[in-house]
Motif scaffolding. Sequence first.
Motif, PDB file in Angstrom:
ATOM      1  N   TRP A 293      -7.657  -5.236  49.231  1.00  0.00           N
ATOM      2  CA  TRP A 293      -6.795  -4.079  49.485  1.00  0.00           C
ATOM      3  C   TRP A 293      -7.717  -2.948  49.896  1.00  0.00           C
ATOM      4  O   TRP A 293      -8.290  -2.257  49.046  1.00  0.00           O
TER       5      TRP A 293
ATOM      6  N   ALA B  75      -7.439  -0.049  50.816  1.00  0.00           N
ATOM      7  CA  ALA B  75      -7.167   1.304  50.324  1.00  0.00           C
ATOM      8  C   ALA B  75      -7.915   1.587  49.027  1.00  0.00           C
ATOM      9  O   ALA B  75      -8.316   2.718  48.763  1.00  0.00           O
ATOM     10  N   ILE B  76      -8.092   0.568  48.172  1.00  0.00           N
ATOM     11  CA  ILE B  76      -8.830   0.820  46.929  1.00  0.00           C
ATOM     12  C   ILE B  76     -10.230   0.225  47.017  1.00  0.00           C
ATOM     13  O   ILE B  76     -10.877  -0.043  46.003  1.00  0.00           O
TER      14      ILE B  76
END
Lengths: 383, 263
Positions: free
Chosen positions: A158, A160-161
Amino acid sequence: MAITTEPVAYVRTAPIAEQPPPMMARGWLAWMRENLFSSVGNTILTLIALYIIYLVVPPAIRFFFIDAVWTGSNREACLAANVGREVGACWAYVNAKLSYFVYGSYPWDDRWRVDIVFALGAFGIAWLLWLDAPKRGLGALYFFVIFPIAAFILLRGWPAIGLQRVDTSLWGGILVTLIVSIVGIVVSLPLGVLLALGRRSRLPLIRLACIIFIEVVRGVPLITVLFMANTMLPLFLPGNMSPDRLLRPLVGVALFASAYMAEVVRGGLQAIPKGQYEGAMSLGLGYWRMMRLIILPQALRIVIPGIVNTFIGLFKDTTLVSIVGIFDLIKTVEVTLVDPTWATPVTRLTGYAFAGVFYFICCYGMSRYSLAVERRLAAGQKR
Amino acid sequence: MAMATATERPAHLKPVSLKTDTAVEMIGVHKWYGEFHVLRDINLKVTRGERIVVCGPSGSGKSTMIRCINRLEEHQQGKIIVDGVELTNDLKRIDEIRRDVGMVFQHFNLFPHLTILENCTLAPIWVRKMPKKDAEEIAMHYLTRVKIPEQAHKYPGQLSGGQQQRVAIARSLCMSPKIMLFDEPTSALDPEMVKEVLDTMVSLAEEGMTMIVVTHEMGFARQVANRVIFMDAGQIVEMNTPDEFFKNPQHERTKLFLSQILH
């Protein structure tokens, strides 16, 4: 004409007190005579069995342990000419390839993510399988909802993280084998129960749909189902949506196993006497409550051996996903066989032996666990 | 009229007002198993608090008749009105009637995977939505009534037949039914255990429970029944007070039957 000298009338005057059973004094010698050499036929069978054990066991031990090569960095270590004696299993090769067997081509730097998933999964499985564990409801929530989401995020990534995306085509080995089989097991049991209930439904349309699904899926080989899932699933979905390459066989395996599971569960449902349904209905329980509280707990208990049988079959059938280009454990073993660094006469045997041990431990574990559950349930409900 | 109030009554409240004085009414009920005509024009009105004993040779339709009352069997013609509610295909209505009609079976039909206590609390908890503690309290109350509170944590398989049947009665009572149906409750019991079950049923009758009992225990019929019904070939052949029924049977078939079972 009296033919008996026994008195006709009798009245007991003193009761007989309870006595302990007679002692069964028996040593191992008596046991052997009784069980192994009780007759000529049995003696012959015992001797034949001993001879077969003699033929099989010592060479196996010699190959896998005594003559085995445990260390080395390439094929040279496992060649008879270099070692100077006959060479057994080349464990050095397994050792060198172990991380490939476990992770497939998953990027080196991100393998810790897989390790975390393994740990989380093991924790969840232990929580659920340990029957006396505290808060098992929470455990179920964890394993069936939280864990899959966490595992998906960790494995797939992911950005985004800060977790880099890893395509499923890089996943492989034991990771994939476990994913396919656990998803198959977790999906096939509830789906199989629903199909079994549907097949016994009073509503003709539902019954017909379930019968068609079960008979069609059960009537074709798993390989066919996998190919169909691989090529046809994208056709069913709208336009540009193409399901993930790993998802397709996952769906195929789960559907295939649930057809078998449905028939196993149906067998259990048929063993429940009509009186149980009537007892439940007469108390005002509706259909779903009756099934959940009265019928299914009894029916599933009866068919635990059949359910575990299906699980074990499913677990081993996951090897077939390699047909549609998924790198399960067997496929990763096969890939390493063509690696010239480790090309020796014993590599192939060693690789498959390793895979065999892995599958055996998993399947035998399932089998033993189910036996323990059966015993426990039987003890809880003494008859 | 009466039906509207019946559907609105919240399930967890103990049933209060009685809509009519009639507990069960069967009007011209017919039933077939395939071609076989099992019930033929059954007309029966059971008043609240009444105890009816149904007897007759095997295959005469007596079990089928009482099983129609809580819709374990479906009738194909006629009307059955239970507690003011007519039995139709409406599943909700059927469940509602079953809640208020207890049934005791020949083979007990206890749930073998649950303890005695769980057998008794299951329906109050799941159907009446009663808190677990309350349900257990009520269950223990009725288990004490049928004189086996000490067995509460055993499983049905560990109890004798007579004890199991008493649990089955307690299980039904936990739903505080308005009507109790008994389908040959003592036929599967050893002779020594028949009495304990009958005693339980007698005490229930003494409390004014509406009971319809299929049985061959003529002593029980004499002792508690208001009316005895004799059935043969799917029909009600004769009906009378127990005194008259046993002393002065009218129909030939009844006389033959009584001569066979009373020695």
